[in-house]
Design an enzyme around this catalytic site. Structure first.
Site, PDB file in Angstrom:
ATOM      1  N   HIS A 135      16.121   6.103  -1.386  1.00  0.00           N
ATOM      2  CA  HIS A 135      15.908   4.896  -2.192  1.00  0.00           C
ATOM      3  C   HIS A 135      17.031   3.914  -1.837  1.00  0.00           C
ATOM      4  CE1 HIS A 135      13.907   3.385  -6.131  1.00  0.00           C
ATOM      5  NE2 HIS A 135      14.598   2.375  -5.624  1.00  0.00           N
ATOM      6  N   ASN A 183       4.301   1.626  -6.590  1.00  0.00           N
ATOM      7  CA  ASN A 183       5.193   0.816  -7.435  1.00  0.00           C
ATOM      8  C   ASN A 183       4.556  -0.553  -7.533  1.00  0.00           C
ATOM      9  OD1 ASN A 183       6.943   2.962  -7.251  1.00  0.00           O
ATOM     10  ND2 ASN A 183       8.570   1.844  -6.175  1.00  0.00           N
ATOM     11  N   ARG A 232      11.522  10.716 -12.235  1.00  0.00           N
ATOM     12  CA  ARG A 232      11.654  10.357 -10.830  1.00  0.00           C
ATOM     13  C   ARG A 232      13.053   9.788 -10.602  1.00  0.00           C
ATOM     14  NH1 ARG A 232      10.306   5.272  -7.841  1.00  0.00           N
ATOM     15  NH2 ARG A 232      10.631   5.937  -5.702  1.00  0.00           N
ATOM     16  N   TYR A 240       4.640  -4.399  -9.523  1.00  0.00           N
ATOM     17  CA  TYR A 240       5.297  -5.348 -10.429  1.00  0.00           C
ATOM     18  C   TYR A 240       4.533  -6.660 -10.594  1.00  0.00           C
ATOM     19  CZ  TYR A 240       9.207  -2.181 -10.554  1.00  0.00           C
ATOM     20  OH  TYR A 240       9.985  -1.066 -10.760  1.00  0.00           O
ATOM     21  N   GLU A 285       6.458   3.489 -10.269  1.00  0.00           N
ATOM     22  CA  GLU A 285       7.255   2.460 -10.950  1.00  0.00           C
ATOM     23  C   GLU A 285       6.318   1.381 -11.471  1.00  0.00           C
ATOM     24  OE1 GLU A 285      10.433   0.539  -8.725  1.00  0.00           O
ATOM     25  OE2 GLU A 285      11.060   2.453  -7.875  1.00  0.00           O
ATOM     26  N   GLU A 327       9.538   2.416  -1.081  1.00  0.00           N
ATOM     27  CA  GLU A 327       9.224   1.028  -0.720  1.00  0.00           C
ATOM     28  C   GLU A 327       9.765   0.594   0.637  1.00  0.00           C
ATOM     29  OE1 GLU A 327      10.356  -1.711  -3.777  1.00  0.00           O
ATOM     30  OE2 GLU A 327       8.988  -0.867  -5.226  1.00  0.00           O
TER      31      GLU A 327
HETATM   32  C1  FCB Z   1      11.636  -1.934  -7.112  1.00  0.00           C
HETATM   33  C2  FCB Z   1      12.722  -0.936  -6.739  1.00  0.00           C
HETATM   34  C3  FCB Z   1      13.523  -0.452  -7.918  1.00  0.00           C
HETATM   35  C4  FCB Z   1      13.811  -1.552  -8.908  1.00  0.00           C
HETATM   36  C5  FCB Z   1      12.573  -2.356  -9.251  1.00  0.00           C
HETATM   37  C6  FCB Z   1      12.793  -3.456 -10.239  1.00  0.00           C
HETATM   38  O1  FCB Z   1      11.272  -2.671  -6.014  1.00  0.00           O
HETATM   39  O2  FCB Z   1      12.138   0.195  -6.126  1.00  0.00           O
HETATM   40  O3  FCB Z   1      14.674   0.169  -7.426  1.00  0.00           O
HETATM   41  O4  FCB Z   1      14.846  -2.334  -8.483  1.00  0.00           O
HETATM   42  O5  FCB Z   1      12.024  -2.879  -8.085  1.00  0.00           O
END
Ligand code: FCB
Length: 468
Positions: A134, A304, A90, A306, A372, A179
């Site tokens: 992006h 995505n 990607r 985290y 992600e 995002e």
């Molecule tokens: C996400 C972004 C990516 C990267 C990660 C850590 O929010 O999409 O570009 O910076 O965080």
């Protein structure tokens, strides 16, 4: 320590969780974070070029002028992907490389770059999964109002059409936006990302224009390539009530709507979810027919993820004194109980399970891709030159175990993309946060596969994750 032979024997006999045949094992990157060559071959200035060139905006004073120099080293980087046994990559296309000012005739050199990249990926049997946006908006479009200008939706659709014509004979899977909730909240509300605006009004209007762009881009791609699988990528984070109180539970549903659904519900159902206490429609300049235009029956949803978000209802006094709380009565913080990565984000693998299951339940089991998921650990080479990032191995292993559990419980997940292929320019953090499976020495541009990269290569080739 076990001998290499014994280690190999153990590795092949450890119980493992298998993934479905054809599962995509990928890594993700973004143009501004890796390409460099910021003003070469006719590329125009982006909002990130402008922002990073402004003193004080990037924590360590670096910028993306060179980054990983991927624009010149892409062959070497595809060789790395092969070493990691990836079958999906990607990446994003830099809009200002294709249209320097964001409008008009495409730049042939920009098109050639991505065309060569796609050819080489296909030759390496790696699925190209380009993202059209992006975060590197052409600066000229920002000067014309950026995401608050409704015309942006049409310009984005023109750009999508150009790319579909250029690559649609070879690219089958596309992502529209990366995002939108993040680039609008950080870029137009908090001002910590490009272009650095701080305005609730701009943020709200921007979200509507992004939804219009998403719908228009979808139709533009499909008009040229009806067979293409077109999705969009959302930053998601399960919103958990801080306590079991009714107020916190209600607040967490508001938070869920703005964090996870603000760009998904319009696409799939042609309406905004109930994030706010009163409808912000008047500020958002929603025109007649707009809610038809924002619709886009996405072929897949990119997630995505985290961290998780913990939500509480702000006390009345704070609600009245803080304009944000008057609109959205929810105090949101990242979880704090688990261990932290070097960027300070909590490790909470269960959040991947929870998020995937919530979307699976609420949207009738849509096709999902994890676009992600990853962690910043700044381990560098040891005396032997090896990068022993054991914490990153744990992170991916635990997250993948939770993903496998969600799939067992019915989620239709087709791929997983580690963020990120190689250490790169982490936006306002500059070069100081390393998320890569591959270590980059930014002084020499030397790439070294980390222990996590070796581990991931093994997972991808076996199509299975060793049990915890
Ligand atoms: C996400 C972004 C990516 C990267 C990660 C850590 O929010 O999409 O570009 O910076 O965080």
């Amino acid at each position: 320590m076990a001998s290499p032979l014994l280690a190999r024997a153990l590795e092949t006999t450890t119980p493992a969780v298998s993934f479905p045949k054809g599962f995509y094992w990928g890594a993700a990157t973004a143009a501004y974070q890796i390409e460099g060559a910021w003003n070469e071959d006719g590329k125009g200035e982006s909002i990130w070029d402008r922002f990073a060139h402004t003193p004080g905006k990037i924590k360590d004073g670096t910028n993306g002028d060179v980054a990983c120099d991927h624009y010149h080293r892409w062959r070497e980087d595809i060789a790395l992907m092969r070493r990691l046994n990836l079958n999906s990559y990607r990446f994003s296309i830099a809009w200002p490389r294709i249209q320097a000012d964001g409008k008009g005739k495409p730049n042939p050199k920009g098109l050639d770059f991505y065309s060569r990249l796609v050819d080489a990926l296909l030759k390496a049997r790696i699925r190209p999964l380009p993202t059209l946006y992006h975060w590197d908006l052409p600066q000229k479009l920002e000067d014309a109002g950026g995401w608050t200008n409704r015309d942006l939706a049409g310009w984005f659709a023109d750009y999508a059409e150009i790319m579909a014509r250029a690559l649609g004979d070879r690219v089958q899977y596309w992502s529209l936006l990366n995002e939108p909730a993040a680039f609008l909240s950080l870029g137009y509300l908090d001002g910590t990302h490009a272009p650095g605006r701080q305005s609730i009004l701009d943020f709200l209007r921007g979200t509507h224009v992004a939804n219009l762009a998403q719908g228009s881009g979808y139709r533009a791609l499909k008009a040229v390539c009806p067979q293409a699988r077109v999705g969009s990528v959302f930053s998601m984070s399960p919103c958990e009530p801080a306590t079991d109180s009714k107020d916190d539970r209600v607040a967490s549903e508001h938070a869920h709507a703005i964090t996870n659904l603000w760009f998904l519900e319009p696409a799939l159902r042609g309406r905004y979810p109930n994030a706010f206490l009163f409808s912000p429609a008047a500020f958002m300049q929603i025109h007649r027919d707009d809610m038809d235009r924002v619709r886009a029956p996405l072929d897949f949803i990119g997630i995505n993820l985290y961290y998780r978000t913990v939500v509480s209802a702000p006390p009345l006094g704070e609600r009245l004194s803080n304009a944000r709380y008057m609109l959205l009565p929810a105090r949101m913080t990242r979880g704090q109980k688990g261990s932290k990565t070097d960027i300070g984000w909590e490790v909470w693998p269960r959040s991947l399970y929870d998020m995937v299951m919530r979307i699976t339940r609420d949207y009738q089991r849509p096709v999902l891709e994890i676009t992600e998921n990853g962690c910043a650990y700044n381990d560098g080479p040891g005396a032997d030159g090896k990068i022993n990032d054991a914490r990153r191995v744990d992170y991916h292993q635990q997250n993948l175990a939770e993903l496998a559990r969600a799939m067992r419980d019915g989620a239709d997940v087709r791929g997983y993309h580690a963020w990120t292929l190689m250490d790169n320019f982490e936006w306002a953090e500059g070069l100081s946060q390393r998320f890569g499976l591959v270590y980059v020495d930014f002084a020499t541009q030397k790439r070294t596969v980390k222990a996590s990269g070796e581990w991931y290569a093994n997972v991808a080739s076996r199509n299975a994750v060793p049990s915890l």
